[in-house]
Design a protein around this motif. Structure first.
Motif, mmCIF file in Angstrom:
data_model
loop_
_atom_site.group_PDB
_atom_site.id
_atom_site.type_symbol
_atom_site.label_atom_id
_atom_site.label_comp_id
_atom_site.label_asym_id
_atom_site.label_seq_id
_atom_site.Cartn_x
_atom_site.Cartn_y
_atom_site.Cartn_z
ATOM 1 N N ASP A 118 0.791 -1.226 0.000
ATOM 2 C CA ASP A 118 0.000 0.000 0.000
ATOM 3 C C ASP A 118 0.826 1.281 0.000
ATOM 4 O O ASP A 118 0.306 2.344 -0.358
ATOM 5 N N PHE A 119 2.109 1.201 0.397
ATOM 6 C CA PHE A 119 2.919 2.415 0.518
ATOM 7 C C PHE A 119 4.251 2.310 -0.243
ATOM 8 O O PHE A 119 4.520 3.122 -1.127
ATOM 9 N N HIS A 120 5.042 1.327 0.104
ATOM 10 C CA HIS A 120 6.374 1.193 -0.496
ATOM 11 C C HIS A 120 6.280 0.997 -2.013
ATOM 12 O O HIS A 120 6.937 1.715 -2.790
ATOM 13 N N ALA A 121 5.465 0.056 -2.449
ATOM 14 C CA ALA A 121 5.361 -0.246 -3.884
ATOM 15 C C ALA A 121 4.818 0.929 -4.695
ATOM 16 O O ALA A 121 5.372 1.250 -5.755
ATOM 17 N N PRO A 122 3.771 1.633 -4.244
ATOM 18 C CA PRO A 122 3.297 2.792 -5.023
ATOM 19 C C PRO A 122 4.329 3.908 -5.122
ATOM 20 O O PRO A 122 4.438 4.556 -6.171
ATOM 21 N N TYR A 123 5.087 4.127 -4.055
ATOM 22 C CA TYR A 123 6.127 5.158 -4.115
ATOM 23 C C TYR A 123 7.155 4.801 -5.181
ATOM 24 O O TYR A 123 7.519 5.639 -6.025
ATOM 25 N N HIS A 124 7.610 3.581 -5.175
ATOM 26 C CA HIS A 124 8.649 3.203 -6.135
ATOM 27 C C HIS A 124 8.104 3.042 -7.546
ATOM 28 O O HIS A 124 8.842 3.254 -8.521
ATOM 29 N N ALA A 125 6.834 2.722 -7.670
ATOM 30 C CA ALA A 125 6.233 2.700 -9.003
ATOM 31 C C ALA A 125 6.226 4.109 -9.590
ATOM 32 O O ALA A 125 6.538 4.303 -10.774
ATOM 33 N N ALA A 126 5.893 5.091 -8.763
ATOM 34 C CA ALA A 126 5.894 6.489 -9.220
ATOM 35 C C ALA A 126 7.304 6.950 -9.556
ATOM 36 O O ALA A 126 7.530 7.623 -10.576
ATOM 37 N N LEU A 127 8.270 6.587 -8.710
ATOM 38 C CA LEU A 127 9.647 6.997 -8.949
ATOM 39 C C LEU A 127 10.199 6.343 -10.217
ATOM 40 O O LEU A 127 10.819 7.019 -11.055
ATOM 41 N N ALA A 128 9.953 5.057 -10.387
ATOM 42 C CA ALA A 128 10.434 4.354 -11.579
ATOM 43 C C ALA A 128 9.806 4.920 -12.844
ATOM 44 O O ALA A 128 10.480 5.045 -13.885
ATOM 45 N N ALA A 129 8.531 5.289 -12.765
ATOM 46 C CA ALA A 129 7.862 5.860 -13.934
ATOM 47 C C ALA A 129 8.492 7.185 -14.336
ATOM 48 O O ALA A 129 8.663 7.474 -15.534
ATOM 49 N N GLU A 130 8.856 8.000 -13.361
ATOM 50 C CA GLU A 130 9.482 9.289 -13.671
ATOM 51 C C GLU A 130 10.898 9.114 -14.199
ATOM 52 O O GLU A 130 11.341 9.854 -15.085
ATOM 53 N N ILE A 131 11.621 8.143 -13.680
ATOM 54 C CA ILE A 131 12.953 7.853 -14.218
ATOM 55 C C ILE A 131 12.839 7.446 -15.682
ATOM 56 O O ILE A 131 13.591 7.938 -16.542
ATOM 57 N N ASP A 132 11.894 6.577 -15.989
ATOM 58 C CA ASP A 132 11.704 6.140 -17.379
ATOM 59 C C ASP A 132 11.297 7.312 -18.273
ATOM 60 O O ASP A 132 11.770 7.427 -19.413
ATOM 61 N N ARG A 133 10.409 8.168 -17.763
ATOM 62 C CA ARG A 133 9.942 9.301 -18.567
ATOM 63 C C ARG A 133 11.084 10.268 -18.866
ATOM 64 O O ARG A 133 11.274 10.705 -20.012
ATOM 65 N N VAL A 134 11.852 10.606 -17.840
ATOM 66 C CA VAL A 134 12.959 11.545 -18.024
ATOM 67 C C VAL A 134 14.025 10.942 -18.936
ATOM 68 O O VAL A 134 14.580 11.629 -19.804
ATOM 69 N N LYS A 135 14.299 9.660 -18.754
ATOM 70 C CA LYS A 135 15.287 9.012 -19.606
ATOM 71 C C LYS A 135 14.829 8.992 -21.062
ATOM 72 O O LYS A 135 15.647 9.098 -21.987
#
Length: 272
Positions: A118-135
């Motif tokens: 409920d917390f850890h996975a959504p945070y890292h999903a958001a972070l990974a998505a932004e890394i992919d977008r910026v890359k």
């Protein structure tokens, strides 16, 4: 509550804030003891400290407190600093080694699994998505993981922590030029002390995402709270004068990192 706050930018630099959140769901709050309810191990005001320093940087911020679950810990619970005192995925104690939970109210394995979901996975999903977008924009992304901690915590380390604690997992998580951009500022900043890969070498976030060979670079900046707080004790008040002096150097760091990242991206494109 929103688990994650994201602000999208087009810079190759992404600022992440895993420990500035103070939200604790009521059922978890009721299980914390009086010491736990102080939330003393928050990275106080760090998102405010960095606000506006690199206008087009993406930011990803966890709103939940690290006592709910620590977004900068291995989801499997493995320690990044074997043999040293530290706190876990869901901490049992504060940074001084004192219990934060009421008797018989410490989180169970089932609780931890639920909080991962409920917390850890959504945070890292958001972070990974932004890394992919910026890359996808630049062919490169630099994750700058923003932290702070009290400068005196005998349970975790001896003596006084330096002001700037640069972590790159011994140079593994970013290109040498990015690491050097940090050092070019922190080692000469007047009135401040610094160290590279000292007590804090980069947490799980830095080590997990930092894969320079893939175009994703990561660093952790752990600031001593004495650099921007009026006192490293309740109420952990922000000191605007201290903060403004520090922000000059932080802005310089981020600007240099962005410049290096764009140069690396250009070089990569030219070599195609």
């Amino acid at each position: 509550m929103a688990i994650v706050e994201t602000r999208q930018g087009t810079s190759p630099v992404i600022l992440s804030f895993p420990h500035t959140g103070t939200d604790v769901p009521q059922p978890i709050w009721e299980r914390l003891n009086d010491n736990g309810r102080l939330l003393a191990d928050t990275d106080w005001h760090i998102h405010e400290l960095y606000d506006g320093l690199l206008g087009d940087a993406t930011t990803v911020r966890a709103t939940f407190h690290r006592y709910v679950i620590d977004a900068n810990r291995d989801p499997q619970g493995a320690s990044l600093y074997p043999g040293q005192n530290t706190t876990g995925l869901v901490p049992e104690t504060d940074f001084d080694g004192r219990s934060i939970w009421k008797q018989d109210a410490a989180p169970t394995e089932a609780d931890i699994a639920e909080r991962l979901r409920d917390f850890h996975a959504p945070y890292h999903a958001a972070l990974a998505a932004e890394i992919d977008r910026v890359k996808s924009i630049h062919g490169i992304a630099v994750l700058y993981d923003c932290h702070s901690i009290r400068s005196h915590i005998p349970f975790l380390f001896e003596g006084t922590l330096p002001d700037f604690n640069n972590g790159t997992d011994m140079g593994k998580t970013c290109a040498p030029a990015i690491e050097q951009a940090l050092l070019d500022v922190t080692t000469v900043a007047s009135g401040y002390t610094s160290i590279l890969n000292g007590r804090f070498k980069g947490g799980w976030t830095t080590r997990f995402y930092g894969r320079p060979e893939t175009g994703v670079h990561a660093i952790q900046m752990e600031l001593a709270q004495s650099t921007h707080l009026a006192a490293e004790a309740l109420p952990f008040a922000y000191d605007p004068a201290k903060a403004e002096r520090l922000r000059v150097h932080l802005k310089d760091i981020l600007t240099r990192i962005e410049r290096v990242a764009l140069a690396l991206a250009s070089q990569k494109n030219n070599n195609r």
